[in-house]
Design an enzyme around this catalytic site. Structure first.
Site, short mmCIF file in Angstrom:
data_model
loop_
_atom_site.label_atom_id
_atom_site.label_comp_id
_atom_site.label_asym_id
_atom_site.label_seq_id
_atom_site.Cartn_x
_atom_site.Cartn_y
_atom_site.Cartn_z
N HIS A 1 35.50 11.64 49.77
CA HIS A 1 34.67 12.04 48.64
C HIS A 1 33.63 13.05 49.08
O HIS A 1 33.15 13.01 50.22
CB HIS A 1 34.06 10.84 47.92
CG HIS A 1 32.97 10.09 48.64
ND1 HIS A 1 31.63 10.41 48.51
CD2 HIS A 1 33.01 9.01 49.45
CE1 HIS A 1 30.89 9.54 49.19
NE2 HIS A 1 31.70 8.68 49.79
N GLU B 1 32.87 9.37 43.65
CA GLU B 1 33.23 8.14 44.38
C GLU B 1 32.10 7.14 44.33
O GLU B 1 32.31 5.93 44.19
CB GLU B 1 33.58 8.49 45.84
CG GLU B 1 34.18 7.34 46.64
CD GLU B 1 33.17 6.51 47.41
OE1 GLU B 1 33.57 5.53 48.06
OE2 GLU B 1 31.96 6.82 47.35
N GLU B 2 30.88 7.66 44.47
CA GLU B 2 29.74 6.74 44.59
C GLU B 2 29.54 5.88 43.34
O GLU B 2 28.96 4.82 43.40
CB GLU B 2 28.46 7.53 44.91
CG GLU B 2 28.46 8.17 46.29
CD GLU B 2 28.48 7.16 47.43
OE1 GLU B 2 28.54 5.95 47.17
OE2 GLU B 2 28.47 7.61 48.60
N ASP C 1 35.55 8.11 55.09
CA ASP C 1 34.26 7.87 54.43
C ASP C 1 33.26 7.55 55.54
O ASP C 1 33.12 6.43 55.97
CB ASP C 1 34.40 6.70 53.44
CG ASP C 1 33.26 6.68 52.43
OD1 ASP C 1 32.29 7.43 52.63
OD2 ASP C 1 33.35 5.92 51.44
N HIS D 1 22.61 5.64 51.55
CA HIS D 1 22.28 5.82 50.12
C HIS D 1 20.79 5.99 49.85
O HIS D 1 20.32 5.74 48.74
CB HIS D 1 22.83 4.65 49.28
CG HIS D 1 24.33 4.65 49.17
ND1 HIS D 1 25.04 3.78 48.39
CD2 HIS D 1 25.26 5.45 49.76
CE1 HIS D 1 26.34 4.01 48.50
NE2 HIS D 1 26.50 5.02 49.33
ZN LIG Z 1 30.96 6.95 50.79
#
Ligand SMILES: [Zn+2]
Length: 706
Positions: A353, A400-401, A429, A512
Site C-alpha cells: 500500500h 489500505e489503512e 508492509d 501511525h
Molecule cells: Zn501498513
C-alpha cells in the site's frame, strides 16, 4: 496497517556497522534453483544478477523522501501527489501502468473532542506537537479511528487493559461491569477493531485506546526525536473496521465498488463498528489513570506510567464527542505490468500500500518504495531485452489503512481472472530495518529459503538467510492472519501469498503517529536504506523465480504436513477444552496424509523431468504443463464457496484472522471456532467441507502426474 510485532523480544538495531556490501549474490554460481532445469537456471542466475545490481539504496532514499515529504491519508492532496508521482516514475521506467479506481464508503473526522470532566476539566490533545523538519504539519490528520461512528457520550471510565476477553473476565472477578461505561484500553495483543467490538459486545458506550509506554514508549528506549520509541504526545491512529468479518468497502462485500454496483445500507454492514472510539497518547491517558478509583488493577494490567493503575469506575469521568463524516471517497490503485513472453496470462503479483496515516515513511512508503525500485531495476533489464516468462504485476494499493480498501476492491473486481491465473501474491508492509522475517503459505517455504541464500544482506555481505535465522539452526516462518493487503488474495480467492523482507521492530514506536517520518527512518530505523535494498532484492528475485520457473517452486508436501499438524492441534483442543464439540478428525488426518503422498509423487516426477533437462519436446512439455496446472490450483482447492461460519467473505479453510485477535492467524478457522463453542453441527459441517478440499487437492496432485 499491520501492527509491528508488539512482542517483548529484544533486538539490536545496527546503527554503526553499516558496511555497504556488494549487491552480488553470495551463493555459488552452480547452485540449482528449485523448479528450473540446469540450463534455465543458468539463464535465471544471469537475470537475477542483473536485477540485483540494478537496485540502488541511493535511488530508494530519493524515492522514499519524495513520497513521504507530506502526509498521504486517503482522499487528501498528499495521497494524490504520491499517486501521481508513482505513476509518473513507473512509466519512466518503461512499465505499462493502469490505475483501477473505486468509490468507497469511508469516514473523515470533522471534530474529535475528548474532555476529562472529573475530577477536573481538561481537554485532551488529539494531535502531536510536531517538529520544524516536518513539512505541511497542518495536513497531519488529528488522532482518530477510521470507521468510528459519530457520538457524544459522557460517563465513568473503566480501564480494561488490552481489552481482550480474558481482561474482561478479570474485571468481572473484581466485580466491575463495563456496561454504560467508557472503556479505556491500551494498544497491543489484538487488532484495534477487535478492541472496539469486544467493548461493544459488553455494553460499553465508548472506547478510548491509548499507547502504554511499556508497550512502545519510554520503557522500551529513547523516545522520538532522541530515539525511535513513542514520545508522550505520539498517537496511534488506525482503522477499527471489523476486517475479521470482511475488509474493503463496508457497503459492497464481495463485489467491487465501481459505478453501478449496488450498495447495501450502512446499518446492514457487518464490518462497521457501532460505538464511538478514539485513540489518545499516553501523555493524555496519564491523568485519566492517575485519578481512576475502584479496585487496584491486576498485575497483568500494570503498564509503564508512574501511577497506581486502578480499574475504576470512580474518580475519572470523560466526555467523548466525535463528529465523523461519512461519504464516498476515491481509492486509486497503481498497477504496473511487465508482460510475460511465453505465459502472459499467468500472473505473479507483488504489492504494497502507498497510502499512509501521516508521513508514513515506514508504514508504508518503505514497502511501496521497495516495489518501485524492483520496477526500476526490472525496467532497465527490459530495455536490454530481458523479459519474464509469466507476467509480473507490481501494485500500489490505496486506502489500505482504512480497511485494505484498494486491494480488496481490486481482487473482488478481478477475482475470476485471479482464481484462474494468479500464481502467487507477495506483499510488503514495512520493508526497512535490519531484522528479517517471512510469513506465508507453506508450499513456498523452500523457495523463500533458497532466495534468501542467494541474496546478500547489504549490511553484512552475508546471505540474508543468516540474518534471518540468527543463532538458530533454521529460520522460522510465520503464517498469515490479517491486517494487510494479502487478505483478499489468500482468504477470499485462495492465491498463495507471502511476505518476506527486512523490518525494524522499533518502528512500533512511531506506528501511525506523526513521527513515522523520514527523520526517524534515516536516524533509527533504516539508515542508508540498506534494509529497503535487501527487501527489494529478495522480493525481486522471488518474483523472477516464480515468473520464470519451468515448474512452479511449490512444495505441497510441506503444506500437507503443516495441515496434519493443525489437525493434531485441533484434536488436542477438542480433548482439553471443557464443553468442546466432539467430531472425528481421524479421517481428516488420513486425507492430509493421502494429499502429502500424492504431492510427493508429483514433486518427484517434476524433479525427474527437470533433471532430464527437457522442457521443450512434446511429451515433456505436456507433462510439465499438467504439473504446473496441478500446482496452480491446489491452494484454490482449500477454499470453500460458502465461506466461514458468520463471515462468508472468508473462504480459506486453513487460515483466517482470529475473531478475538484480528491480526493473528487462526488455523482451520471454520472448525476451530465451532469446536471451541461446542457447536457440533457446524463443526461437523466444516469438517466435511475441509475433507472435500483435502481430497480435491490430492486429486489435483494425482492428475498432475497421470
Ligand atoms: Zn501498513
Amino acid at each position: 496497517m499491520r501492527a509491528p510485532s508488539a512482542g517483548r523480544r529484544s533486538f539490536a538495531v545496527v546503527l554503526s556497522v553499516i558496511s555497504v556490501a556488494a549487491a552480488a549474490a553470495p551463493a555459488a554460481a552452480q547452485d540449482p534453483i528449485l523448479g528450473f532445469t540446469e540450463q534455465s537456471a543458468e539463464h535465471q542466475r544471469a537475470y537475477e544478477q542483473g536485477f540485483q545490481k540494478g537496485v540502488s539504496p541511493q535511488v530508494i532514499g530519493r524515492t522514499s523522501r519524495a513520497l513521504s515529504r507530506t502526509p498521504q491519508l486517503i482522499a487528501t492532496p498528499g495521497v494524490r501527489r504520491a499517486f501521481e508521482y508513482s505513476v509518473e516514475r513507473l512509466r519512466s521506467y518503461g512499465l505499462d501502468v493502469s490505475t483501477p479506481s473505486y468509490g468507497v464508503y469511508a469516514s473523515r473526522p470533522e471534530d474529535v473532542r475528548v474532555t476529562m470532566t472529573a475530577p477536573y476539566t481538561r481537554r485532551l490533545a488529539n494531535k502531536e506537537d510536531g517538529f520544524p523538519w516536518q513539512r505541511d504539519f497542518d495536513d497531519v490528520v488529528v488522532g482518530y479511528n477510521a470507521y468510528s461512528p459519530s457520538g457524544d457520550v459522557s460517563g465513568e471510565v473503566v480501564y480494561a487493559n488490552y481489552g481482550l476477553p480474558e481482561d474482561y473476565e478479570a474485571l468481572e472477578e473484581l466485580g466491575v461491569d463495563v456496561r454504560g461505561k467508557i472503556v479505556l484500553v491500551r494498544y497491543g495483543g489484538s487488532f484495534r477493531g477487535v478492541k472496539a467490538q469486544q467493548a461493544e459486545l459488553r455494553g460499553a458506550k465508548g472506547v478510548l485506546i491509548y499507547s502504554d509506554p511499556e508497550d512502545d514508549g519510554f520503557t522500551r528506549g529513547a523516545v522520538y526525536p532522541d530515539g525511535p520509541w513513542r514520545p508522550a504526545d505520539g498517537i496511534q491512529r488506525g482503522s477499527i473496521q471489523y476486517i475479521f468479518n470482511y475488509p474493503g468497502d463496508p457497503l459492497t462485500p464481495g463485489v467491487p465498488s465501481v459505478p453501478g454496483t449496488r450498495r447495501i445500507a450502512p446499518d446492514d454492514a457487518d464490518n462497521l463498528p457501532r460505538i464511538p472510539t478514539t485513540p489518545i497518547s499516553y501523555g493524555e491517558a496519564e491523568p485519566l489513570l492517575e485519578h481512576l478509583g475502584g479496585p487496584a488493577a491486576p498485575e497483568s494490567f500494570q503498564g509503564g506510567l508512574p501511577v497506581d493503575y486502578n480499574v475504576g469506575p470512580g474518580g475519572t469521568k470523560v466526555r467523548l464527542d466525535l463528529d465523523i463524516a461519512y461519504e464516498q471517497l476515491p481509492v486509486r490503485n497503481v498497477v504496473a505490468e511487465i508482460r510475460g513472453t511465453t505465459k502472459p496470462e499467468e500472473k505473479v503479483v507483488l504489492g504494497a500500500h502507498y497510502d499512509g496515516w501521516t508521513y508514513g515513511t515506514s508504514d508504508n512508503t518503505s514497502g511501496w518504495t521497495t516495489i518501485m525500485e524492483v520496477g526500476r531495476s526490472l525496467g532497465r533489464l527490459l530495455d536490454r531485452g530481458w523479459r519474464p516468462e509469466r507476467t509480473i504485476v507490481l501494485t500500489g494499493w490505496d486506502g489500505e489503512e482504512y480497511g485494505l480498501l484498494g486491494s480488496t476492491e481490486w481482487v473482488e473486481q478481478f477475482q475470476r481472472d485471479l482464481a484462474r491465473n494468479a500464481v502467487a501474491y507477495a506483499n510488503l508492509d514495512g520493508a526497512g530495518g535490519s531484522s528479517f522475517g517471512a510469513a506465508g503459505v507453506p508450499q513456498v517455504d523452500d523457495a523463500l529459503i533458497e532466495v534468501t541464500k542467494a541474496v546478500a544482506d547489504p549490511r553484512t555481505g552475508r546471505p540474508v538467510y543468516d540474518t534471518w535465522r540468527g543463532d538458530d539452526e533454521a529460520p522460522e516462518f510465520d503464517r498469515l492472519g490479517s491486517g494487510s493487503d494479502y487478505t483478499a488474495f489468500l482468504d477470499h480467492v485462495g492465491v498463495p501469498s507471502f511476505e518476506a523482507g527486512f523490518t525494524a521492530p522499533a518502528s512500533s514506536g512511531t506506528y501511525h503517529s506523526a513521527y513515522d517520518d523520514t527523520f526517524n527512518m534515516e536516524h533509527y530505523l533504516d539508515p542508508g536504506y540498506l534494509g529497503h535494498a535487501g527487501s527489494a532484492r529478495v522480493n525481486g528475485v522471488a518474483v523472477l523465480r516464480l515468473a520464470n520457473a519451468d515448474v512452479l517452486p511449490f512444495r505441497y508436501t510441506d503444506y500437507a504436513t503443516a495441515v496434519a499438524g493443525y489437525i493434531e492441534d485441533l484434536q488436542q483442543v477438542q480433548d482439553e477444552t471443557p464443553g468442546a464439540a466432539q467430531v472425528d478428525l481421524d479421517i481428516l488426518l488420513e486425507a492430509a496424509e493421502a494429499w502429502r503422498a500424492a504431492s510427493e509423487a508429483l514433486e518427484q516426477r517434476a524433479d525427474e523431468l527437470l533433471a532430464a533437462g527437457d522442457t521443450e519436446s512434446g511429451t515433456a512439455a505436456r507433462a510439465i504443463r499438467r504439473i504446473n496446472d496441478a500446482l496452480m490450483r491446489q491452494e484454490r482447492a482449500l477454499t470453500t464457496a460458502q465461506g466461514l461460519p458468520e463471515r462468508p467473505w472468508f473462504r480459506h479453510q486453513i487460515y483466517a484472522p482470529g475473531l478475538v485477535t484480528g491480526y493473528a492467524v487462526q488455523y482451520l478457522p471454520g472448525m476451530r471456532d465451532a469446536i471451541e463453542q461446542g457447536d457440533e453441527a457446524t463443526a461437523r459441517e466444516y469438517r466435511d467441507l475441509l475433507l472435500d478440499s483435502l481430497r480435491d487437492a490430492r486429486a489435483l496432485a494425482e492428475r498432475g502426474v497421470r
